[in-house]
Design a protein around this motif. Structure first.
Motif, PDB file in Angstrom:
ATOM      1  N   GLU A   1      56.582  14.254 -40.788  1.00  0.00           N
ATOM      2  CA  GLU A   1      56.103  13.479 -39.587  1.00  0.00           C
ATOM      3  C   GLU A   1      56.207  14.318 -38.370  1.00  0.00           C
ATOM      4  O   GLU A   1      56.792  15.116 -38.101  1.00  0.00           O
ATOM      5  N   VAL A   2      55.072  13.974 -37.306  1.00  0.00           N
ATOM      6  CA  VAL A   2      54.871  14.377 -35.952  1.00  0.00           C
ATOM      7  C   VAL A   2      55.005  13.224 -35.199  1.00  0.00           C
ATOM      8  O   VAL A   2      54.565  12.319 -35.294  1.00  0.00           O
ATOM      9  N   THR A   3      55.832  13.504 -33.993  1.00  0.00           N
ATOM     10  CA  THR A   3      56.135  12.282 -33.080  1.00  0.00           C
ATOM     11  C   THR A   3      55.364  12.652 -31.674  1.00  0.00           C
ATOM     12  O   THR A   3      55.606  13.847 -31.479  1.00  0.00           O
ATOM     13  N   ALA A   4      55.134  11.650 -30.923  1.00  0.00           N
ATOM     14  CA  ALA A   4      54.840  11.803 -29.540  1.00  0.00           C
ATOM     15  C   ALA A   4      55.216  10.580 -28.934  1.00  0.00           C
ATOM     16  O   ALA A   4      55.634   9.636 -29.291  1.00  0.00           O
ATOM     17  N   VAL A   5      54.862  10.970 -27.595  1.00  0.00           N
ATOM     18  CA  VAL A   5      55.278   9.794 -26.647  1.00  0.00           C
ATOM     19  C   VAL A   5      53.801   9.571 -26.007  1.00  0.00           C
ATOM     20  O   VAL A   5      53.167  10.544 -25.470  1.00  0.00           O
ATOM     21  N   ALA A   6      53.414   8.372 -25.731  1.00  0.00           N
ATOM     22  CA  ALA A   6      52.187   8.051 -25.064  1.00  0.00           C
ATOM     23  C   ALA A   6      52.198   6.751 -24.143  1.00  0.00           C
ATOM     24  O   ALA A   6      53.360   6.120 -24.353  1.00  0.00           O
ATOM     25  N   GLU A   7      51.686   6.698 -23.037  1.00  0.00           N
ATOM     26  CA  GLU A   7      51.841   5.730 -22.321  1.00  0.00           C
ATOM     27  C   GLU A   7      50.341   4.905 -22.166  1.00  0.00           C
ATOM     28  O   GLU A   7      49.364   5.720 -22.513  1.00  0.00           O
ATOM     29  N   PRO A   8      50.035   3.687 -21.781  1.00  0.00           N
ATOM     30  CA  PRO A   8      48.855   3.114 -21.782  1.00  0.00           C
ATOM     31  C   PRO A   8      47.779   3.916 -20.772  1.00  0.00           C
ATOM     32  O   PRO A   8      48.235   4.470 -19.880  1.00  0.00           O
ATOM     33  N   GLY A   9      46.581   4.295 -21.515  1.00  0.00           N
ATOM     34  CA  GLY A   9      45.793   5.202 -20.668  1.00  0.00           C
ATOM     35  C   GLY A   9      45.684   6.456 -21.326  1.00  0.00           C
ATOM     36  O   GLY A   9      44.619   7.246 -20.940  1.00  0.00           O
ATOM     37  N   ASP A  10      46.744   6.902 -22.048  1.00  0.00           N
ATOM     38  CA  ASP A  10      46.669   8.282 -22.521  1.00  0.00           C
ATOM     39  C   ASP A  10      45.548   8.479 -23.536  1.00  0.00           C
ATOM     40  O   ASP A  10      45.261   7.540 -24.450  1.00  0.00           O
ATOM     41  N   GLU A  11      45.147   9.715 -24.011  1.00  0.00           N
ATOM     42  CA  GLU A  11      44.115   9.977 -24.797  1.00  0.00           C
ATOM     43  C   GLU A  11      44.923  11.343 -25.452  1.00  0.00           C
ATOM     44  O   GLU A  11      44.653  12.236 -24.723  1.00  0.00           O
ATOM     45  N   LEU A  12      45.482  11.262 -26.625  1.00  0.00           N
ATOM     46  CA  LEU A  12      46.184  12.420 -27.140  1.00  0.00           C
ATOM     47  C   LEU A  12      45.577  12.871 -28.608  1.00  0.00           C
ATOM     48  O   LEU A  12      44.968  12.136 -29.220  1.00  0.00           O
TER      49      LEU A  12
ATOM     50  N   ILE B   1      46.767  14.433 -31.636  1.00  0.00           N
ATOM     51  CA  ILE B   1      47.925  14.969 -32.384  1.00  0.00           C
ATOM     52  C   ILE B   1      47.580  15.677 -33.834  1.00  0.00           C
ATOM     53  O   ILE B   1      46.985  15.405 -34.444  1.00  0.00           O
ATOM     54  N   PHE B   2      48.272  16.993 -33.752  1.00  0.00           N
ATOM     55  CA  PHE B   2      47.891  18.039 -34.739  1.00  0.00           C
ATOM     56  C   PHE B   2      49.221  17.822 -35.894  1.00  0.00           C
ATOM     57  O   PHE B   2      50.426  17.896 -35.510  1.00  0.00           O
ATOM     58  N   ALA B   3      48.588  18.246 -37.133  1.00  0.00           N
ATOM     59  CA  ALA B   3      49.599  18.282 -38.300  1.00  0.00           C
ATOM     60  C   ALA B   3      50.617  19.336 -38.138  1.00  0.00           C
ATOM     61  O   ALA B   3      51.824  19.223 -38.644  1.00  0.00           O
TER      62      ALA B   3
ATOM     63  N   VAL C   1      50.719  18.626 -29.506  1.00  0.00           N
ATOM     64  CA  VAL C   1      50.375  17.353 -29.121  1.00  0.00           C
ATOM     65  C   VAL C   1      49.758  17.679 -27.718  1.00  0.00           C
ATOM     66  O   VAL C   1      50.348  18.115 -26.700  1.00  0.00           O
ATOM     67  N   GLU C   2      48.500  17.202 -27.305  1.00  0.00           N
ATOM     68  CA  GLU C   2      47.586  17.689 -26.350  1.00  0.00           C
ATOM     69  C   GLU C   2      46.894  16.540 -25.924  1.00  0.00           C
ATOM     70  O   GLU C   2      46.407  15.626 -26.699  1.00  0.00           O
ATOM     71  N   ASP C   3      46.673  16.762 -24.696  1.00  0.00           N
ATOM     72  CA  ASP C   3      45.643  15.614 -23.937  1.00  0.00           C
ATOM     73  C   ASP C   3      44.155  16.079 -24.572  1.00  0.00           C
ATOM     74  O   ASP C   3      43.852  17.094 -24.805  1.00  0.00           O
ATOM     75  N   LEU C   4      43.596  15.034 -24.872  1.00  0.00           N
ATOM     76  CA  LEU C   4      42.191  15.007 -25.414  1.00  0.00           C
ATOM     77  C   LEU C   4      41.302  15.859 -24.306  1.00  0.00           C
ATOM     78  O   LEU C   4      41.413  15.246 -23.288  1.00  0.00           O
ATOM     79  N   ASP C   5      40.654  16.535 -24.878  1.00  0.00           N
ATOM     80  CA  ASP C   5      39.558  17.148 -23.941  1.00  0.00           C
ATOM     81  C   ASP C   5      38.262  16.255 -23.754  1.00  0.00           C
ATOM     82  O   ASP C   5      37.669  15.877 -24.619  1.00  0.00           O
ATOM     83  N   PRO C   6      37.866  15.862 -22.399  1.00  0.00           N
ATOM     84  CA  PRO C   6      36.976  14.891 -22.259  1.00  0.00           C
ATOM     85  C   PRO C   6      35.686  15.316 -22.675  1.00  0.00           C
ATOM     86  O   PRO C   6      34.668  14.579 -22.569  1.00  0.00           O
ATOM     87  N   ASP C   7      35.604  16.686 -22.781  1.00  0.00           N
ATOM     88  CA  ASP C   7      34.110  17.090 -22.950  1.00  0.00           C
ATOM     89  C   ASP C   7      33.954  17.380 -24.543  1.00  0.00           C
ATOM     90  O   ASP C   7      32.782  17.509 -24.776  1.00  0.00           O
TER      91      ASP C   7
END
Length: 99
Positions: A72-83, A85-87, A91-97
């Motif tokens: 398992e991979v765990t992460a913490v997110a908040e409303p509005g986040d775009e993440l 998640i890699f195997a 855990v990275e922010d999504l690249d908007p481009d």
């Protein structure tokens, strides 16, 4: 509307992670379990995006757990986040481009 966007990827960035199970638990309501499975479509001639878009009606942090073949991979997110998640555990922010 508040939401969290999750892109589940293999260690090398592979997008086809069909069948991966994702569990999201709001810390403000720890008895709530939001479960999603990555799929690109179900039904005759259907096709959808791989990204998971999850409603996030509670304020504060959400614990996100993704089940991969190696654990398992765990992460913490908040409303509005775009993440992304890699195997391999990243855990990275999504690249908007990137689409």
């Amino acid at each position: 509307t508040k939401r969290i966007v999750l892109r589940i990827l293999g260690g090398g960035g592979e997008r086809n992670q069909q069948g991966r199970v994702v569990r999201i638990v709001p810390r403000a309501a720890p008895d709530v379990r939001i479960t999603r499975a990555v799929e690109s479509g179900s039904g005759y001639r259907s096709q959808n995006q791989y990204d998971l878009i999850v409603g996030a009606p509670w304020n504060g942090e959400y614990d996100v757990t993704v089940r991969f073949a190696d654990g398992e991979v765990t992460a913490v997110a908040e409303p509005g986040d775009e993440l992304a998640i890699f195997a391999d555990g990243r855990v990275e922010d999504l690249d908007p481009d990137e689409e």
